[in-house]
Design an enzyme around this catalytic site. Structure first.
Site, PDB file in Angstrom:
ATOM      1  N   GLY A   1       0.850  -1.200   0.000  1.00 45.63           N
ATOM      2  CA  GLY A   1       0.000   0.000   0.000  1.00 45.63           C
ATOM      3  C   GLY A   1       0.874   1.234   0.000  1.00 45.63           C
TER       4      GLY A   1
ATOM      5  N   ARG B   1      -1.165  -2.373  -5.161  1.00 40.45           N
ATOM      6  CA  ARG B   1      -2.070  -3.166  -6.017  1.00 40.45           C
ATOM      7  C   ARG B   1      -2.033  -2.665  -7.462  1.00 40.45           C
ATOM      8  NH1 ARG B   1      -8.003  -2.548  -5.892  1.00 40.45           N
ATOM      9  NH2 ARG B   1      -7.441  -0.644  -4.813  1.00 40.45           N
TER      10      ARG B   1
ATOM     11  N   LYS C   1      -6.521   0.905   3.155  1.00 40.75           N
ATOM     12  CA  LYS C   1      -7.721   1.428   3.816  1.00 40.75           C
ATOM     13  C   LYS C   1      -8.279   0.388   4.792  1.00 40.75           C
ATOM     14  CE  LYS C   1     -11.790   3.849   1.947  1.00 40.75           C
ATOM     15  NZ  LYS C   1     -12.748   3.419   2.868  1.00 40.75           N
TER      16      LYS C   1
ATOM     17  N   ASN D   1      -6.043   2.496  10.427  1.00 43.01           N
ATOM     18  CA  ASN D   1      -6.936   2.784  11.560  1.00 43.01           C
ATOM     19  C   ASN D   1      -8.038   1.727  11.591  1.00 43.01           C
ATOM     20  OD1 ASN D   1      -5.869   5.062  12.836  1.00 43.01           O
ATOM     21  ND2 ASN D   1      -6.800   6.461  11.371  1.00 43.01           N
TER      22      ASN D   1
ATOM     23  N   SER E   1       0.264   7.412  14.334  1.00 48.02           N
ATOM     24  CA  SER E   1      -0.258   8.777  14.339  1.00 48.02           C
ATOM     25  C   SER E   1       0.817   9.781  13.954  1.00 48.02           C
ATOM     26  CB  SER E   1      -0.806   9.146  15.720  1.00 48.02           C
ATOM     27  OG  SER E   1      -1.295  10.469  15.677  1.00 48.02           O
TER      28      SER E   1
ATOM     29  N   ASN F   1      -7.583   8.951  18.768  1.00 49.97           N
ATOM     30  CA  ASN F   1      -8.372   9.735  17.814  1.00 49.97           C
ATOM     31  C   ASN F   1      -9.595  10.354  18.477  1.00 49.97           C
ATOM     32  OD1 ASN F   1      -6.494   8.751  16.020  1.00 49.97           O
ATOM     33  ND2 ASN F   1      -7.984   8.464  14.392  1.00 49.97           N
TER      34      ASN F   1
ATOM     35  N   TYR G   1     -10.524  14.299  18.545  1.00 46.83           N
ATOM     36  CA  TYR G   1     -11.807  14.947  18.252  1.00 46.83           C
ATOM     37  C   TYR G   1     -12.160  15.957  19.359  1.00 46.83           C
ATOM     38  CZ  TYR G   1     -13.578  11.928  14.403  1.00 46.83           C
ATOM     39  OH  TYR G   1     -13.793  11.288  13.212  1.00 46.83           O
TER      40      TYR G   1
HETATM   41  C1  6PG Z   1      -3.437  10.602  13.215  1.00 45.17           C
HETATM   42  C2  6PG Z   1      -4.804  10.966  12.725  1.00 45.17           C
HETATM   43  C3  6PG Z   1      -5.136  10.170  11.521  1.00 45.17           C
HETATM   44  C4  6PG Z   1      -6.260  10.726  10.684  1.00 45.17           C
HETATM   45  C5  6PG Z   1      -7.596  10.595  11.317  1.00 45.17           C
HETATM   46  C6  6PG Z   1      -8.540  11.663  10.885  1.00 45.17           C
HETATM   47  O1  6PG Z   1      -3.359  10.201  14.357  1.00 45.17           O
HETATM   48  O2  6PG Z   1      -2.487  10.737  12.450  1.00 45.17           O
HETATM   49  O3  6PG Z   1      -5.751  10.711  13.716  1.00 45.17           O
HETATM   50  O4  6PG Z   1      -5.328   8.858  11.934  1.00 45.17           O
HETATM   51  O5  6PG Z   1      -6.005  12.032  10.310  1.00 45.17           O
HETATM   52  O6  6PG Z   1      -8.113   9.365  10.910  1.00 45.17           O
HETATM   53  O7  6PG Z   1      -9.756  11.296  11.349  1.00 45.17           O
HETATM   54  P1  6PG Z   1     -11.095  11.959  10.904  1.00 45.17           P
HETATM   55  O8  6PG Z   1     -11.118  11.999   9.422  1.00 45.17           O
HETATM   56  O9  6PG Z   1     -12.130  11.045  11.468  1.00 45.17           O
HETATM   57  O10 6PG Z   1     -11.106  13.326  11.495  1.00 45.17           O
END
Ligand code: 6PG
Length: 488
Positions: A12, A36, A78, A105, A131, A189, A193
């Site tokens: 990937g 792929r 993904k 994720n 992350s 995550n 948020y």
């Molecule tokens: C990280 C981010 C990464 C991604 C999120 C965004 O730790 O690098 O969290 O994993 O940017 O998935 O999440 P949303 O699209 O749900 O805001």
């Protein structure tokens, strides 16, 4: 077949995958890279040139053949069905003792399931939370691995080399079995948020109530980032307000549509907290606000239909702030700053309490000090506060909640009035500050000597005979509320 014996294969080559390949190659690892779509592999290969120890592969079989044993394959596709599809292709070409790592994720239940089914085939499976976004993947992410402990040694060298480093320590450590790593990343995550919602609330107050311009906002967030609010998210917020739009020449942020997207990890955090009966309202409200932000049709008509009567003052007119005086304005900015700090500590506290409960329920054996340590660098929620959180868990590893830490409890309690003043500023101007409001309500409820939940118990018993306990006597009781008798 290329007999060079690559150290690891990466499947990937999207943004995260290709940056991790380059990061590993920078640290001297030989990497086999596969996508792929051949064209993507070809393009990547021509971009990086022949100098690096990266071998482009055009089939999974070729990638696997090129690896040293035990073979290590990092999947960077993904989350969801694509991960299962790659695993299904890998299983026939891998052998006992080989290692598959999922760096996406992924939902933790999927990781638990995959780990079990691969273990039955003698293949070690790791769910690896990563992350730091694109830049982090390239220069040093925070890494959250979970899987079979005895197999971790085969990954440790690579992970420690590519991870971010803070005070000379890598932001990675073995976290626990099964889906421990992906669970920790999910809660990361969720906190992300909550963190973003709190900053958004502070922006709403500074902009709509105090009338700060984007230039002033850039300066305020930069100042905050230089002190106790030092963090990746506050830092990028300062940069965002300084960024001009090439098309209009104005501020870019002002032409960005306010409909917040989401990929699902915040929602999973809320759902999992509910499953465990752990309160996590700061994360819940952040998810809810993203959902509200996209109700575009309704939000077209709601401002008119729900205009308060009597009308609130014109919140869009910062001019009215001139009556406040500069000193008072500065003071209010300080209240917002302190409210943000307290809100952040409260959000981290909810996230860590969630992890403690999940670790007990799913037997992860998480060391929360390690989680704090891994999050200090490289990741999106890195902040100076995490240093204090790490110390809090070092002081008392069994700490049930960060709000009960001697230092953090003081930091929050001393800012309770700032939370209240920030809420008041929002409420009197009709500006929503759901993150700050929730943090205050959570704090007041958590520290309350008395909660009105006795009434809830009475109501449950009244309409459903759900019984209740008494304050003055052991046992379980039920009252015939319409008749008058009490039965034990
Ligand atoms: C990280 C981010 C990464 C991604 C999120 C965004 O730790 O690098 O969290 O994993 O940017 O998935 O999440 P949303 O699209 O749900 O805001």
């Amino acid at each position: 077949m290329d007999p060079s014996g690559n150290d690891i294969g990466v499947v990937g080559l999207g943004v995260m995958g290709r940056n991790l390949v380059l990061n590993m190659a920078d640290h001297g690892f030989a990497v086999a890279a596969y996508n792929r779509t051949d064209a993507v592999t070809r393009e990547f290969s021509s971009e990086i040139g022949p100098a690096r120890r990266v071998q482009p592969c055009y089939s999974l079989g070729h990638l696997v053949e090129s690896l040293e044993e035990p073979r290590r394959v990092l999947i960077m596709v993904k989350a969801g069905a694509p991960v299962d599809a790659v695993i299904a292709e890998l299983v026939p070409v891998l052998g006992r003792g080989d290692v598959i790592i999922d760096g996406g994720n992924s939902y933790f239940q999927d990781t638990q399931r995959r780990g079990k089914s691969l273990a039955a085939k003698g293949i070690h499976f790791f769910g690896l939370g990563i992350s730091g976004g694109e830049y982090g993947a390239r220069t040093g992410p925070s890494l959250m691995p979970g899987g079979p402990k005895h197999a971790y040694e085969s990954l440790r060298g690579i992970l420690e080399a590519v991870a971010a480093h803070v005070d000379g320590e890598p932001c990675v450590t073995y976290l626990g079995p099964g889906a421990a790593g992906h669970y920790v990343k999910m809660v990361h995550n969720g906190i992300e948020y909550g963190f973003m919602q709190l900053i958004a609330d502070s922006y709403a107050l500074l902009k709509q109530v105090l009338g700060l311009s984007n230039e002033e906002l850039a300066a305020v967030y930069a100042e905050w980032d230089a002190a106790e609010l030092e963090s990746y998210l506050v830092g990028i917020t300062a940069h965002i307000f300084g960024r001009r739009d090439e098309k209009t020449g104005g501020s870019l942020v002002d032409v960005i549509l306010g409909e917040a997207g989401q990929l699902g990890t915040g929602m999973w955090t809320s759902q999992s907290a509910m499953d465990l009966h752990v309160p996590g309202p700061s994360i819940d409200i952040a998810v809810a606000m993203r959902n509200l932000s996209v109700l575009d049709d309704q939000r077209q008509v709601a401002p008119t239909m729900l205009r308060p009567e009597p009308d609130l003052h014109d919140i869009a007119a910062p001019a009215r702030q001139s009556t406040d005086g500069a000193a008072s304005r500065l003071q209010k900015i300080e209240h917002v700053r302190n409210a943000l700090y307290a809100g952040l500590v409260i959000t981290y506290a909810q996230g860590f309490a969630h992890l403690r409960a999940a670790s007990e329920s799913l037997d992860f054996g998480l060391r929360l000090e390690d989680v704090a340590s891994v999050w200090r660098g490289g990741c999106i929620i890195r902040s100076a506060i995490l240093r204090d959180i790490k110390v809090a868990f070092q002081r008392r590893p069994g700490l049930p909640d960060l709000l009960l830490d001697t230092q953090l409890s003081r930091a929050v309690a001393s800012r309770r009035s700032d939370l209240a003043l920030a809420v008041k500023m929002g409420v009197s101007a009709g500006v929503a500050v759901p993150g700050i409001m929730t943090a205050l309500a959570y704090l007041d409820a958590y520290r309350a000597e008395w909660l009105p939940s006795n009434l809830i118990q009475a109501q449950r018993d009244y309409f459903g005979a759900h019984t209740y306990k008494r304050t003055d006597q052991e046992g379980i009781f039920h009252t015939d509320w319409l008749g008058g008798g009490e039965e034990s």
